[in-house]
Scaffold this active site. Structure first.
Site, PDB file in Angstrom:
ATOM      1  N   HIS A   1      -0.698   4.187  17.199  1.00 20.44           N
ATOM      2  CA  HIS A   1      -0.407   3.196  18.254  1.00 20.44           C
ATOM      3  C   HIS A   1      -1.685   2.847  19.022  1.00 20.44           C
ATOM      4  O   HIS A   1      -1.927   1.688  19.333  1.00 20.44           O
ATOM      5  CB  HIS A   1       0.602   3.763  19.264  1.00 20.44           C
ATOM      6  CG  HIS A   1       1.947   4.095  18.704  1.00 20.44           C
ATOM      7  ND1 HIS A   1       2.539   5.323  18.871  1.00 20.44           N
ATOM      8  CD2 HIS A   1       2.822   3.353  17.978  1.00 20.44           C
ATOM      9  CE1 HIS A   1       3.726   5.317  18.285  1.00 20.44           C
ATOM     10  NE2 HIS A   1       3.918   4.141  17.733  1.00 20.44           N
TER      11      HIS A   1
ATOM     12  N   SER B   1       5.262   8.800  14.680  1.00 16.93           N
ATOM     13  CA  SER B   1       5.766   9.685  15.737  1.00 16.93           C
ATOM     14  C   SER B   1       6.629  10.796  15.154  1.00 16.93           C
ATOM     15  O   SER B   1       6.575  11.943  15.612  1.00 16.93           O
ATOM     16  CB  SER B   1       6.588   8.888  16.759  1.00 16.93           C
ATOM     17  OG  SER B   1       5.785   7.968  17.423  1.00 16.93           O
TER      18      SER B   1
ATOM     19  N   ARG C   1       1.522  -0.419   8.938  1.00 12.12           N
ATOM     20  CA  ARG C   1       0.799   0.688   8.290  1.00 12.12           C
ATOM     21  C   ARG C   1       0.739   0.504   6.782  1.00 12.12           C
ATOM     22  O   ARG C   1      -0.213   0.896   6.140  1.00 12.12           O
ATOM     23  CB  ARG C   1       1.487   2.020   8.605  1.00 12.12           C
ATOM     24  CG  ARG C   1       1.260   2.473  10.027  1.00 12.12           C
ATOM     25  CD  ARG C   1       2.165   3.610  10.360  1.00 12.12           C
ATOM     26  NE  ARG C   1       3.552   3.179  10.248  1.00 12.12           N
ATOM     27  CZ  ARG C   1       4.597   3.890  10.656  1.00 12.12           C
ATOM     28  NH1 ARG C   1       4.400   5.082  11.164  1.00 12.12           N
ATOM     29  NH2 ARG C   1       5.815   3.440  10.539  1.00 12.12           N
TER      30      ARG C   1
END
Ligand code: PNS
Length: 176
Positions: free
Chosen positions: A17, A129, A91
């Site tokens: 991020h 995450s 990504r």
């Protein structure tokens, strides 16, 4: 003045991020990082905690604002009259389908809400995450995935969450 919104769950914020935040902060005059809710996800951190982690991790970036909103991104976009565009990181091609759907849904809900995609830097493409949470739960080394300033908070929260999960699983086993 061009302002971008960077939305996400940030549960917790990762170096992936931060790569997108730093690079978009160079492209736009201001970047609003907004913590939103995906009602289909279970979160480890509250909205306030996620905001605090973001604030700590981005202290050195001057042209950003951290905010949160309990509603649709398309509505937040309307509320903030100063925003021009939504920024999302990609990504891998596997992110594309879902992000493409979201971009079109947001634009359908609010025709002003355009999305631009920024490819993740090569060194961050594998960071997520949920991967960070697994590494933290088992006490692994977080240094490549999240900034040092938030390691401890993440480690403490995830190890206690994992201990609680194990405790509940044990209790269930006893009752079966
Ligand atoms: O980091 P994430 O979990 O991929 O972020 C997804 C998030 C929170 C940005 C997305 O679920 C979202 O925008 N939530 C708010 C509700 C909404 O507007 N959903 C989009 C319509 S598909």
């Amino acid at each position: 003045m061009k302002t971008a919104i960077y939305p996400g769950s940030f549960d917790p914020v990762t170096n992936g991020h931060l790569d997108i935040i730093r690079r978009s902060a160079k492209m736009f005059d201001k970047v609003i990082v907004v913590v939103l809710i995906n009602p289909l996800k279970n979160y480890s951190f509250s909205i306030m905690e996620r905001r605090e982690l973001l604030m700590k991790a981005t202290k050195d970036i001057p042209n950003i604002e951290i905010d949160s909103y309990d509603g649709l991104l398309a509505d937040y976009f309307n509320l903030r009259e100063d925003v021009d565009v939504i920024v999302k990181g990609l990504r891998a091609t596997s992110d594309f389908e879902y992000e493409f759907q979201m971009a079109h849904t947001n634009m359908h809900l609010n025709p002003r809400a355009e999305t631009v995609f920024i490819p993740a830097s090569i060194g961050t493409t594998f960071i997520s995450s949920s991967m960070v949470k697994q590494v933290a739960m088992f006490g692994g080394d977080l240094s490549a995935y999240v900034p040092a300033v938030i390691h401890e908070t993440i480690r403490e929260r995830l190890t206690s969450e994992f201990a609680e999960k194990k405790r509940i699983a044990e209790l269930r086993k006893e009752h079966d």
